[in-house]
Design a protein around this motif. Sequence first.
Motif, PDB file in Angstrom:
ATOM      1  N   PRO A 187      13.046  31.452  13.957  1.00 26.74           N
ATOM      2  CA  PRO A 187      12.364  32.749  13.978  1.00 26.74           C
ATOM      3  C   PRO A 187      11.474  32.973  12.749  1.00 26.74           C
ATOM      4  O   PRO A 187      10.415  33.611  12.862  1.00 26.74           O
ATOM      5  N   THR A 188      11.899  32.471  11.600  1.00 25.66           N
ATOM      6  CA  THR A 188      11.088  32.631  10.385  1.00 25.66           C
ATOM      7  C   THR A 188       9.751  31.916  10.528  1.00 25.66           C
ATOM      8  O   THR A 188       8.705  32.445  10.131  1.00 25.66           O
ATOM      9  N   PHE A 192       9.012  36.058  12.245  1.00 26.40           N
ATOM     10  CA  PHE A 192       9.998  37.136  12.177  1.00 26.40           C
ATOM     11  C   PHE A 192      10.711  37.085  10.836  1.00 26.40           C
ATOM     12  O   PHE A 192      11.275  36.055  10.461  1.00 26.40           O
ATOM     13  N   GLU A 193      10.692  38.194  10.106  1.00 28.31           N
ATOM     14  CA  GLU A 193      11.249  38.229   8.769  1.00 28.31           C
ATOM     15  C   GLU A 193      12.759  38.025   8.800  1.00 28.31           C
ATOM     16  O   GLU A 193      13.447  38.478   9.723  1.00 28.31           O
ATOM     17  N   GLU A 196      15.577  40.834   9.624  1.00 24.06           N
ATOM     18  CA  GLU A 196      14.994  41.848  10.497  1.00 24.06           C
ATOM     19  C   GLU A 196      14.801  41.259  11.893  1.00 24.06           C
ATOM     20  O   GLU A 196      15.044  40.073  12.126  1.00 24.06           O
ATOM     21  N   ASN A 197      14.330  42.092  12.835  1.00 28.02           N
ATOM     22  CA  ASN A 197      14.051  41.636  14.201  1.00 28.02           C
ATOM     23  C   ASN A 197      15.254  40.890  14.790  1.00 28.02           C
ATOM     24  O   ASN A 197      15.129  39.773  15.299  1.00 28.02           O
ATOM     25  N   LEU A 199      17.028  41.360  17.508  1.00 26.41           N
ATOM     26  CA  LEU A 199      16.961  41.080  18.933  1.00 26.41           C
ATOM     27  C   LEU A 199      16.117  39.837  19.210  1.00 26.41           C
ATOM     28  O   LEU A 199      16.533  38.950  19.974  1.00 26.41           O
ATOM     29  N   GLU A 200      14.956  39.778  18.580  1.00 27.39           N
ATOM     30  CA  GLU A 200      14.085  38.627  18.782  1.00 27.39           C
ATOM     31  C   GLU A 200      14.740  37.341  18.283  1.00 27.39           C
ATOM     32  O   GLU A 200      14.649  36.287  18.922  1.00 27.39           O
ATOM     33  N   ARG A 201      15.433  37.431  17.157  1.00 25.42           N
ATOM     34  CA  ARG A 201      16.112  36.248  16.609  1.00 25.42           C
ATOM     35  C   ARG A 201      17.208  35.757  17.561  1.00 25.42           C
ATOM     36  O   ARG A 201      17.358  34.552  17.776  1.00 25.42           O
TER      37      ARG A 201
END
Length: 354
Positions: A187-188, A192-193, A196-197, A199-201
């Motif tokens: 995700p990074t 995506f930080e 954070e985020n 759900l996306e992770r």
Amino acid sequence: MTTESNDATTTNYHNMDFNYDNDDDYQQHQSPTNNTSGSGAPSIRPAAFETEADGLNINNRAAPTTNLSELSLPKKKSSILGASSNLVNSIVGAGIIGIPYALRMSGLWAGVLLLLLVAVLTDKSLRLLIEQASFHPKLHHLPIHTFEDLASYPYGKFGSGFVLFNMFIMAYGAMVAYLLIIKDTVPTVLGFEHGENLLERNLILVATSLLIMVPLSMQRDMASLSCTSAISVTADMILVVFVAAFSPVAETVEENGGLGEVLRTDGINSTLFVGLGILSTAMACQHSAFIVANSLEDKTRSRWSWVTKQSIGVSAILCLILGIFGYLGFLGETQGDVLNNFPMGTVQADGARI
């Protein structure tokens, strides 16, 4: 009758002489080709055919887990290079990015020495397991195809169950480590930080697991993974180069009084055994010994020795390089995942994560 036979087998097993380097019959058991059927495949004599002259009176005794272990025998074989790639991939996986943190916990000098010791003991244990199960004159004819098969002969169902339980814990822990690293890295890279985020992770984690890890895990034979293992090992080498090249070693060492001061003061820490636990887990691959060995084409003692020496040697070198440069680059600030020490969004950090 079965109980008495099992007791007799256990007693005879403990009375065996496992020092067989000078055994006169050893050469004829060196290669499976000395005991093959007409098709060229290794033939397995049932335990009932063993004679008392061989030292094991196990007539009428069914070998533990024989049917299940024979079903798991590979249909495809791999070369020394393919088997070595699979074994290296079993060692140098998620654990390698934790080596710098292990050096921080144990101390630089102590960590390096412990890593070398763990590597030597791992190589010895891998060879010992396969040599006893496949090449010992008094065991070579028995249907021992897995770790639990070997443990079941001296210890019965308890030994088999104990080995299976520990292999499950090891595999479960390794899978959790892989998933956590995927959740931290992929995700990074996608923007995506970290922290954070969520759900996306989690969605990326599930998608990666289902689309990549599950299909690879469903392969029947280890030899089928030789190509992907070679790619994985190559990626590990690239990761080691990234960490060694872009870790701020010079700046960090200079801020701490120079290399001489760091080497003088960073010997051994009170958290030594924390580092030892990380190093031992990172190099652990005994659970893969029988899987890799059974996939080796024309398995002999010397060919298996080549596989273990190459694999452990390459793994130890990669761990040493990444561990030393990763630790010297951040010293007391080294994190459990050394990639999290690199700045977010930089080409170097994202390249290492990929």
